[in-house]
Design a protein around this motif. Sequence first.
Motif, PDB file in Angstrom:
ATOM      1  N   LEU A  18      -5.199   3.204  24.343  1.00 35.95           N
ATOM      2  CA  LEU A  18      -4.147   3.417  25.341  1.00 35.95           C
ATOM      3  C   LEU A  18      -2.833   2.767  24.904  1.00 35.95           C
ATOM      4  O   LEU A  18      -1.764   3.370  25.025  1.00 35.95           O
ATOM      5  CB  LEU A  18      -4.570   2.860  26.700  1.00 35.95           C
ATOM      6  N   LEU A  19      -2.927   1.543  24.412  1.00 35.16           N
ATOM      7  CA  LEU A  19      -1.733   0.826  23.980  1.00 35.16           C
ATOM      8  C   LEU A  19      -1.081   1.543  22.804  1.00 35.16           C
ATOM      9  O   LEU A  19       0.122   1.830  22.834  1.00 35.16           O
ATOM     10  CB  LEU A  19      -2.085  -0.622  23.609  1.00 35.16           C
ATOM     11  N   ILE A  20      -1.862   1.849  21.787  1.00 39.21           N
ATOM     12  CA  ILE A  20      -1.302   2.492  20.592  1.00 39.21           C
ATOM     13  C   ILE A  20      -0.720   3.864  20.920  1.00 39.21           C
ATOM     14  O   ILE A  20       0.421   4.166  20.559  1.00 39.21           O
ATOM     15  CB  ILE A  20      -2.369   2.608  19.483  1.00 39.21           C
ATOM     16  N   ALA A  21      -1.497   4.704  21.615  1.00 37.81           N
ATOM     17  CA  ALA A  21      -1.014   6.062  21.918  1.00 37.81           C
ATOM     18  C   ALA A  21       0.247   6.011  22.773  1.00 37.81           C
ATOM     19  O   ALA A  21       1.235   6.697  22.481  1.00 37.81           O
ATOM     20  CB  ALA A  21      -2.105   6.871  22.623  1.00 37.81           C
ATOM     21  N   GLY A  22       0.217   5.196  23.810  1.00 43.84           N
ATOM     22  CA  GLY A  22       1.378   5.097  24.697  1.00 43.84           C
ATOM     23  C   GLY A  22       2.611   4.589  23.976  1.00 43.84           C
ATOM     24  O   GLY A  22       3.712   5.151  24.120  1.00 43.84           O
ATOM     25  N   VAL A  23       2.449   3.543  23.191  1.00 42.13           N
ATOM     26  CA  VAL A  23       3.598   2.975  22.481  1.00 42.13           C
ATOM     27  C   VAL A  23       4.119   3.951  21.431  1.00 42.13           C
ATOM     28  O   VAL A  23       5.334   4.113  21.282  1.00 42.13           O
ATOM     29  CB  VAL A  23       3.236   1.600  21.872  1.00 42.13           C
ATOM     30  N   PHE A  24       3.234   4.619  20.715  1.00 37.05           N
ATOM     31  CA  PHE A  24       3.692   5.583  19.715  1.00 37.05           C
ATOM     32  C   PHE A  24       4.498   6.701  20.374  1.00 37.05           C
ATOM     33  O   PHE A  24       5.540   7.104  19.850  1.00 37.05           O
ATOM     34  CB  PHE A  24       2.524   6.139  18.901  1.00 37.05           C
ATOM     35  N   VAL A  25       4.034   7.195  21.519  1.00 37.78           N
ATOM     36  CA  VAL A  25       4.787   8.243  22.230  1.00 37.78           C
ATOM     37  C   VAL A  25       6.163   7.726  22.631  1.00 37.78           C
ATOM     38  O   VAL A  25       7.182   8.402  22.429  1.00 37.78           O
ATOM     39  CB  VAL A  25       4.001   8.749  23.464  1.00 37.78           C
ATOM     40  N   MET A  26       6.216   6.522  23.188  1.00 34.27           N
ATOM     41  CA  MET A  26       7.501   5.976  23.629  1.00 34.27           C
ATOM     42  C   MET A  26       8.431   5.710  22.447  1.00 34.27           C
ATOM     43  O   MET A  26       9.648   5.897  22.568  1.00 34.27           O
ATOM     44  CB  MET A  26       7.288   4.699  24.443  1.00 34.27           C
ATOM     45  N   LEU A  27       7.871   5.274  21.322  1.00 31.88           N
ATOM     46  CA  LEU A  27       8.714   5.030  20.146  1.00 31.88           C
ATOM     47  C   LEU A  27       9.269   6.337  19.584  1.00 31.88           C
ATOM     48  O   LEU A  27      10.390   6.363  19.066  1.00 31.88           O
ATOM     49  CB  LEU A  27       7.940   4.255  19.080  1.00 31.88           C
ATOM     50  N   VAL A  28       8.510   7.423  19.710  1.00 30.63           N
ATOM     51  CA  VAL A  28       9.035   8.742  19.321  1.00 30.63           C
ATOM     52  C   VAL A  28      10.175   9.124  20.253  1.00 30.63           C
ATOM     53  O   VAL A  28      11.252   9.542  19.803  1.00 30.63           O
ATOM     54  CB  VAL A  28       7.930   9.822  19.354  1.00 30.63           C
ATOM     55  N   LEU A  29       9.954   8.973  21.562  1.00 27.24           N
ATOM     56  CA  LEU A  29      10.994   9.337  22.536  1.00 27.24           C
ATOM     57  C   LEU A  29      12.261   8.498  22.359  1.00 27.24           C
ATOM     58  O   LEU A  29      13.363   8.975  22.626  1.00 27.24           O
ATOM     59  CB  LEU A  29      10.458   9.196  23.958  1.00 27.24           C
TER      60      LEU A  29
ATOM     61  N   GLY B 149      13.276   7.570  19.516  1.00 28.13           N
ATOM     62  CA  GLY B 149      13.826   7.910  18.202  1.00 28.13           C
ATOM     63  C   GLY B 149      13.572   6.856  17.138  1.00 28.13           C
ATOM     64  O   GLY B 149      14.279   6.797  16.135  1.00 28.13           O
ATOM     65  N   LEU B 150      12.540   6.026  17.336  1.00 27.84           N
ATOM     66  CA  LEU B 150      12.278   4.921  16.414  1.00 27.84           C
ATOM     67  C   LEU B 150      11.199   5.215  15.380  1.00 27.84           C
ATOM     68  O   LEU B 150      11.107   4.509  14.370  1.00 27.84           O
ATOM     69  CB  LEU B 150      11.921   3.659  17.205  1.00 27.84           C
ATOM     70  N   ILE B 151      10.360   6.217  15.628  1.00 32.85           N
ATOM     71  CA  ILE B 151       9.388   6.654  14.632  1.00 32.85           C
ATOM     72  C   ILE B 151       9.349   8.183  14.648  1.00 32.85           C
ATOM     73  O   ILE B 151       9.699   8.803  15.655  1.00 32.85           O
ATOM     74  CB  ILE B 151       7.958   6.084  14.870  1.00 32.85           C
ATOM     75  N   PRO B 152       8.908   8.786  13.550  1.00 33.03           N
ATOM     76  CA  PRO B 152       8.861  10.256  13.504  1.00 33.03           C
ATOM     77  C   PRO B 152       7.714  10.827  14.339  1.00 33.03           C
ATOM     78  O   PRO B 152       6.656  10.206  14.473  1.00 33.03           O
ATOM     79  CB  PRO B 152       8.661  10.562  12.020  1.00 33.03           C
ATOM     80  N   VAL B 153       7.947  12.011  14.873  1.00 35.17           N
ATOM     81  CA  VAL B 153       6.955  12.695  15.706  1.00 35.17           C
ATOM     82  C   VAL B 153       5.647  12.891  14.941  1.00 35.17           C
ATOM     83  O   VAL B 153       4.563  12.668  15.478  1.00 35.17           O
ATOM     84  CB  VAL B 153       7.498  14.059  16.201  1.00 35.17           C
ATOM     85  N   TRP B 154       5.739  13.323  13.678  1.00 32.27           N
ATOM     86  CA  TRP B 154       4.527  13.628  12.913  1.00 32.27           C
ATOM     87  C   TRP B 154       3.602  12.426  12.794  1.00 32.27           C
ATOM     88  O   TRP B 154       2.386  12.574  12.831  1.00 32.27           O
ATOM     89  CB  TRP B 154       4.858  14.205  11.548  1.00 32.27           C
ATOM     90  N   LEU B 155       4.155  11.226  12.683  1.00 31.86           N
ATOM     91  CA  LEU B 155       3.315  10.040  12.556  1.00 31.86           C
ATOM     92  C   LEU B 155       2.572   9.771  13.863  1.00 31.86           C
ATOM     93  O   LEU B 155       1.366   9.500  13.861  1.00 31.86           O
ATOM     94  CB  LEU B 155       4.149   8.819  12.143  1.00 31.86           C
TER      95      LEU B 155
END
Length: 182
Positions: free
Chosen positions: A71-82, A84-90
Amino acid sequence: MSFRWIPNAISMMRIALVIPILWLIAQDHYLPALLLFLLAGFSDGVDGFLAKRYGWRSRLGALLDPIADKLLIAGVFVMLVLAGLIPVWLAVIVIVRDVVIVGGATAYNFLVRPVQGEPTRISKLNTALELLLVLFVLCRAALGWPPEVSVTVLGACVLVTVVVSGIDYVWSWSQRARGHAQ
């Protein structure tokens, strides 16, 4: 008095931290998000240590701990994409791997036998690298450090371990299911 419940309580607290961390990232409050993320990461280590050191392991804990991580990883990765801090593909690769693992574990649990929480070494390395990547990205957003190249290199390491650990999980659980069927 038994303290066997403490690791499970810590895992539930980690789950409860997910929403505030995501909200802080959405509000561009990266330093408080970083601090809560560090607390969540530290609590992950503490609950694992307590469970192993004192034998306070439980079936619930074996399920709560990876759920909290995912939950933590998935949620944070989504928010970091939104943000603009990490790429969508990652983020997609990280989340798809977790969906495959959770889906496979659920199918195995219902079709073969109950799943025992047994992360592999490569999976542990992958989780550690994902958490480190989030830490680096949040540090960079909040403090301007570390350099972008270190985030890029760490992102490449995450990509490799996501793919290798995903293949490892699918292969090993397929072999277990075949072995159990025979």
